[in-house]
Design a protein around this motif. Structure first.
Motif, PDB file in Angstrom:
ATOM      1  N   ARG A  16       0.863  -1.183   0.000  1.00  0.00           N
ATOM      2  CA  ARG A  16       0.000   0.000   0.000  1.00  0.00           C
ATOM      3  C   ARG A  16       0.896   1.229   0.000  1.00  0.00           C
ATOM      4  O   ARG A  16       2.064   1.174   0.407  1.00  0.00           O
ATOM      5  N   PRO A  17       0.386   2.372  -0.458  1.00  0.00           N
ATOM      6  CA  PRO A  17       1.210   3.576  -0.492  1.00  0.00           C
ATOM      7  C   PRO A  17       1.640   3.998   0.909  1.00  0.00           C
ATOM      8  O   PRO A  17       0.858   3.948   1.859  1.00  0.00           O
ATOM      9  N   SER A  18       2.900   4.389   1.039  1.00  0.00           N
ATOM     10  CA  SER A  18       3.411   4.879   2.318  1.00  0.00           C
ATOM     11  C   SER A  18       3.369   6.403   2.335  1.00  0.00           C
ATOM     12  O   SER A  18       3.175   7.051   1.295  1.00  0.00           O
ATOM     13  N   ASP A  19       3.572   6.972   3.498  1.00  0.00           N
ATOM     14  CA  ASP A  19       3.505   8.429   3.639  1.00  0.00           C
ATOM     15  C   ASP A  19       4.600   9.148   2.857  1.00  0.00           C
ATOM     16  O   ASP A  19       4.443  10.315   2.483  1.00  0.00           O
ATOM     17  N   ASP A  20       5.723   8.445   2.603  1.00  0.00           N
ATOM     18  CA  ASP A  20       6.835   9.093   1.901  1.00  0.00           C
ATOM     19  C   ASP A  20       6.767   8.918   0.388  1.00  0.00           C
ATOM     20  O   ASP A  20       7.719   9.212  -0.335  1.00  0.00           O
ATOM     21  N   GLY A  21       5.630   8.413  -0.098  1.00  0.00           N
ATOM     22  CA  GLY A  21       5.453   8.260  -1.534  1.00  0.00           C
ATOM     23  C   GLY A  21       5.887   6.927  -2.094  1.00  0.00           C
ATOM     24  O   GLY A  21       5.742   6.683  -3.294  1.00  0.00           O
ATOM     25  N   GLY A  22       6.421   6.042  -1.231  1.00  0.00           N
ATOM     26  CA  GLY A  22       6.825   4.710  -1.685  1.00  0.00           C
ATOM     27  C   GLY A  22       5.743   3.679  -1.405  1.00  0.00           C
ATOM     28  O   GLY A  22       4.545   3.984  -1.434  1.00  0.00           O
ATOM     29  N   GLU A  23       6.169   2.459  -1.166  1.00  0.00           N
ATOM     30  CA  GLU A  23       5.245   1.368  -0.861  1.00  0.00           C
ATOM     31  C   GLU A  23       5.637   0.745   0.472  1.00  0.00           C
ATOM     32  O   GLU A  23       6.816   0.713   0.837  1.00  0.00           O
ATOM     33  N   GLU A  24       4.649   0.236   1.225  1.00  0.00           N
ATOM     34  CA  GLU A  24       4.904  -0.469   2.464  1.00  0.00           C
ATOM     35  C   GLU A  24       4.031  -1.708   2.533  1.00  0.00           C
ATOM     36  O   GLU A  24       3.048  -1.838   1.800  1.00  0.00           O
ATOM     37  N   LEU A  25       4.383  -2.619   3.415  1.00  0.00           N
ATOM     38  CA  LEU A  25       3.697  -3.905   3.508  1.00  0.00           C
ATOM     39  C   LEU A  25       2.430  -3.792   4.345  1.00  0.00           C
ATOM     40  O   LEU A  25       2.416  -3.157   5.408  1.00  0.00           O
ATOM     41  N   ALA A  26       1.383  -4.445   3.852  1.00  0.00           N
ATOM     42  CA  ALA A  26       0.135  -4.578   4.603  1.00  0.00           C
ATOM     43  C   ALA A  26      -0.251  -6.051   4.642  1.00  0.00           C
ATOM     44  O   ALA A  26      -0.120  -6.754   3.631  1.00  0.00           O
ATOM     45  N   VAL A  27      -0.713  -6.505   5.787  1.00  0.00           N
ATOM     46  CA  VAL A  27      -1.153  -7.894   5.947  1.00  0.00           C
ATOM     47  C   VAL A  27      -2.615  -7.894   6.374  1.00  0.00           C
ATOM     48  O   VAL A  27      -2.996  -7.194   7.327  1.00  0.00           O
ATOM     49  N   ILE A  28      -3.426  -8.656   5.656  1.00  0.00           N
ATOM     50  CA  ILE A  28      -4.841  -8.829   5.986  1.00  0.00           C
ATOM     51  C   ILE A  28      -5.029 -10.301   6.361  1.00  0.00           C
ATOM     52  O   ILE A  28      -4.662 -11.189   5.579  1.00  0.00           O
ATOM     53  N   ALA A  29      -5.563 -10.572   7.532  1.00  0.00           N
ATOM     54  CA  ALA A  29      -5.658 -11.954   8.006  1.00  0.00           C
ATOM     55  C   ALA A  29      -7.012 -12.217   8.658  1.00  0.00           C
ATOM     56  O   ALA A  29      -7.485 -11.405   9.477  1.00  0.00           O
ATOM     57  N   GLU A  30      -7.622 -13.334   8.273  1.00  0.00           N
ATOM     58  CA  GLU A  30      -8.839 -13.767   8.967  1.00  0.00           C
ATOM     59  C   GLU A  30      -8.482 -14.267  10.357  1.00  0.00           C
ATOM     60  O   GLU A  30      -7.455 -14.930  10.550  1.00  0.00           O
ATOM     61  N   VAL A  31      -9.341 -13.987  11.322  1.00  0.00           N
ATOM     62  CA  VAL A  31      -9.096 -14.465  12.682  1.00  0.00           C
ATOM     63  C   VAL A  31      -9.509 -15.928  12.799  1.00  0.00           C
ATOM     64  O   VAL A  31     -10.439 -16.386  12.134  1.00  0.00           O
ATOM     65  N   ASP A  32      -8.789 -16.657  13.624  1.00  0.00           N
ATOM     66  CA  ASP A  32      -9.149 -18.029  13.972  1.00  0.00           C
ATOM     67  C   ASP A  32      -9.894 -17.969  15.305  1.00  0.00           C
ATOM     68  O   ASP A  32      -9.299 -17.731  16.355  1.00  0.00           O
ATOM     69  N   ASP A  33     -11.210 -18.153  15.254  1.00  0.00           N
ATOM     70  CA  ASP A  33     -12.043 -18.001  16.447  1.00  0.00           C
ATOM     71  C   ASP A  33     -11.608 -18.908  17.588  1.00  0.00           C
ATOM     72  O   ASP A  33     -11.821 -18.589  18.757  1.00  0.00           O
ATOM     73  N   ARG A  34     -11.002 -20.047  17.246  1.00  0.00           N
ATOM     74  CA  ARG A  34     -10.607 -20.999  18.285  1.00  0.00           C
ATOM     75  C   ARG A  34      -9.442 -20.483  19.117  1.00  0.00           C
ATOM     76  O   ARG A  34      -9.180 -20.989  20.202  1.00  0.00           O
ATOM     77  N   LYS A  35      -8.739 -19.479  18.607  1.00  0.00           N
ATOM     78  CA  LYS A  35      -7.572 -18.955  19.310  1.00  0.00           C
ATOM     79  C   LYS A  35      -7.863 -17.624  20.018  1.00  0.00           C
ATOM     80  O   LYS A  35      -6.948 -16.967  20.492  1.00  0.00           O
ATOM     81  N   ILE A  36      -9.134 -17.246  20.062  1.00  0.00           N
ATOM     82  CA  ILE A  36      -9.515 -15.974  20.665  1.00  0.00           C
ATOM     83  C   ILE A  36     -10.307 -16.223  21.945  1.00  0.00           C
ATOM     84  O   ILE A  36     -11.298 -16.973  21.924  1.00  0.00           O
ATOM     85  N   PRO A  37      -9.922 -15.650  23.059  1.00  0.00           N
ATOM     86  CA  PRO A  37     -10.687 -15.820  24.306  1.00  0.00           C
ATOM     87  C   PRO A  37     -12.104 -15.267  24.171  1.00  0.00           C
ATOM     88  O   PRO A  37     -12.363 -14.404  23.320  1.00  0.00           O
ATOM     89  N   GLU A  38     -13.013 -15.773  24.978  1.00  0.00           N
ATOM     90  CA  GLU A  38     -14.390 -15.272  24.942  1.00  0.00           C
ATOM     91  C   GLU A  38     -14.443 -13.779  25.204  1.00  0.00           C
ATOM     92  O   GLU A  38     -15.209 -13.045  24.573  1.00  0.00           O
ATOM     93  N   THR A  39     -13.633 -13.333  26.141  1.00  0.00           N
ATOM     94  CA  THR A  39     -13.582 -11.903  26.453  1.00  0.00           C
ATOM     95  C   THR A  39     -12.117 -11.454  26.417  1.00  0.00           C
ATOM     96  O   THR A  39     -11.429 -11.431  27.444  1.00  0.00           O
TER      97      THR A  39
END
Length: 574
Positions: free
Chosen positions: A485-508
């Motif tokens: 994705r575009p970075s603030d300095d006009g270059g490119e930077e890395l972005a990661v989009i990840a689905e959550v695994d519900d089994r690894k998330i506490p109830e609260t």
């Protein structure tokens, strides 16, 4: 060489192998569950019934969409179209979660010029209940025919349109002729050592090129029996696949790397009791990057049940070449794995390292091309042949390669009409895949359009996604995407989009849970690739849709990231 079309092979099997089993559909995936079986004679009669019905409607010479759930109705509809001189257009059934479930079908009908969608009775009724539609949804006939006389197609006639899965752009219909299909079936025979005595099974979607070529066209061409299983039955209980291989003495089966990794993870030791995989001669692995870790894990878990390392056949293919491009290897040898310098790959250089050397990236070889086919690596900037130690775009040529996308003249010329700038050799198919050829074998390193370039260095998103999957962050298996994705300095930077695994998330979750998850992910990426994941977005489970062949839709979700249209659970850096 004898010039026989798919229709000729179908008619020949109905006479020479009339009573031999052609297709078996496992209705619930269980070996002791209900099955539907057709001989070659029954297949021809049922297909001829469809052909007669469509011909009586004056549809010969047109395109017809085929929208079916898994089962043999799709098989007879597909061959019925071919017998009637109709271009078959396989499409998936609509996603019920979609806001506009018929959009893809109606769009494909518009592109292909299809006036009719052939389907099941219930789906046809559902579609008609939505009001006036630009195409006619029809239930496939249940009548058979024994005296049908249809047009005799030539080898150059378009048999079907295979719509690409759309991982890097708008789906396009590859116009596959009878000659293209027959040429690729011959290549498949060389790679998989197919003949009439070697049964096959597949759980891939029937509209996907893997199932269509290997287990729907293949049985008619070679005469072997084909067992078909629903992909959902596999996903719900993957041991069903291995039980079918054991029970029916299957010799050939193929799936993406995901299927082998999923089987290792989900099949228990108790479920393996009594399995015998010694009949399995060729295990095709393609459609996505082939990971050496997956091959090793599958060998370790299922080797005691008769599976052999040399059974694996990593392969390379795409709809733009019908299916198979590379995969030819000695049957007595396991797949080749090269250890390459990850640093050198950042500048598109190929440098071999020792197996345990630091900074190594392992690449699995996808074999060589079949007879009369050629794979070369080309510098995508100069359009000249790449050096042996250089990563380039893979170009291919041969009788399997069609001439065009349906109705897309400009895109067809760009994709199927490439020529080397210095010699004029061609035309070649530009695959869009990055890789190299060594000792005749193709090695795939990534996608040209998916490449992430940061600070002048090339990074392959598949490598980053593998690191994220194994980082310890709450990420669902096979459900993350690395983009720039575009970075603030006009270059490119890395972005990661990840689905959550519900089994690894506490109830609260407490206030530190998500910041800690982000740091875990970022730390793994920095350690493994020397990159800073400035943007990390955790999204809802099953919100990252894949293509019809299970590939990440990186460009699509890159756009949604920039538009702020992701189903965000937690984000940092946006």
């Amino acid at each position: 060489m004898i010039h026989m079309t798919i229709v000729d092979f179908l008619a020949d099997r109905a006479v020479r192998n009339a009573d031999n089993l052609a297709f078996r559909f496992m209705e619930n995936g269980d070996i002791d569950g209900p099955v539907q079986e057709w001989s070659f004679a029954e297949l021809y009669a049922r297909s001829a019934g469809v052909a007669k019905d469509l011909t009586d409607q004056g549809l010969s010479g047109t395109s017809v969409l085929l929208a079916f759930p898994p089962g043999l109705d799709f098989v007879k509809a597909f061959y019925g179209c071919l017998l009637a001189g109709i271009r078959a257009v396989p499409v998936p059934l609509p996603n019920p979660r979609s806001k506009n479930p018929l959009a893809r079908i109606l769009n494909t009908a518009k592109i292909s010029g299809a006036p009719v969608v052939l389907t099941t009775g219930p789906f046809a009724d559902m579609a008609k209940s939505l009001g006036n539609l630009p195409v006619d949804f029809q239930a496939v006939t249940q009548e058979a025919a024994s005296d049908f006389k249809g047009p005799r197609p030539g080898m150059d006639q378009i048999a079907y349109l295979q719509f690409t899965s759309g991982s890097t752009g708008y789906p396009k219909g590859v116009a596959i002729s009878h000659g293209n299909a027959v040429a690729n079936l011959r290549v498949m025979g060389q790679m998989l050592r197919m003949d009439s005595t070697k049964p096959a099974i597949v759980w891939a979607p029937h509209y996907h090129d893997l199932c269509l070529v290997c287990d729907i066209l293949g049985p008619v061409f070679f005469g072997y029996e084909s067992t078909i299983m629903s992909p959902m039955d596999f996903l719900m209980k993957p041991v069903r696949w291995l039980k079918a291989i054991s029970h029916y003495k299957i010799a050939n089966s193929a799936c993406p790397n995901f299927g082998y990794a999923y089987s290792v993870r989900r099949i228990t030791a108790e479920e393996c009791q009594g399995l015998d995989l010694s009949s399995w001669e060729t295990a095709g692995n393609g459609g996505e990057p082939v990971l050496p870790e997956t091959l090793a894990a599958f060998n370790e878990k299922f080797g005691p049940l008769g599976f052999r390392p040399q059974t694996f056949m990593p392969c390379y293919g795409m709809a733009e070449s019908v299916l198979f491009v590379g995969g030819l290897k000695p049957q007595s040898q396991p797949p080749k794995v090269l250890c390459l310098s990850a640093e050198a790959l950042e500048t598109h250089q190929v440098r071999l390292l020792d197996e345990n050397a630091p900074g190594a990236r392992k690449i699995v070889g996808c074999g060589g091309p079949g007879g009369d086919h050629k794979i070369i690596a080309v510098d995508p900037e100069t359009l000249t042949a790449a050096r042996p130690d250089q990563v380039g775009e893979l170009w291919i040529k041969g009788p399997s390669v069609p001439e065009r996308y349906w109705g897309l003249e400009k895109e067809s010329e760009e994709t199927f009409g490439a020529r080397l700038a210095d010699t004029g050799e061609g035309p070649f198919l530009r695959t869009g895949d990055l890789g190299f050829v060594m000792d005749g074998d193709a090695y795939i390193t990534g996608r040209l359009k998916d490449l992430i370039i940061i600070a002048g260095k090339n990074h392959y998103p598949g490598d980053i996604e593998f690191t994220v999957q194994n980082s310890g962050a709450p990420v669902r298996l096979g459900a993350c995407i690395a983009v720039s994705r575009p970075s603030d300095d006009g270059g490119e930077e890395l972005a990661v989009i990840a689905e959550v695994d519900d089994r690894k998330i506490p109830e609260t979750p407490d206030a530190q849970f998500w910041p800690s998850a982000v740091r875990t992910l970022q730390g793994a990426v920095t350690e493994g690739h020397g990159l800073s994941a400035k943007t990390v977005v955790f999204v809802e489970t099953r919100s990252l849709e894949k293509t019809s062949s299970g590939k990440p839709r990186r460009r699509h979700y890159q756009e949604r990231l920039l538009q702020g249209k992701l189903a965000v659970v937690y984000k940092k850096g946006l």
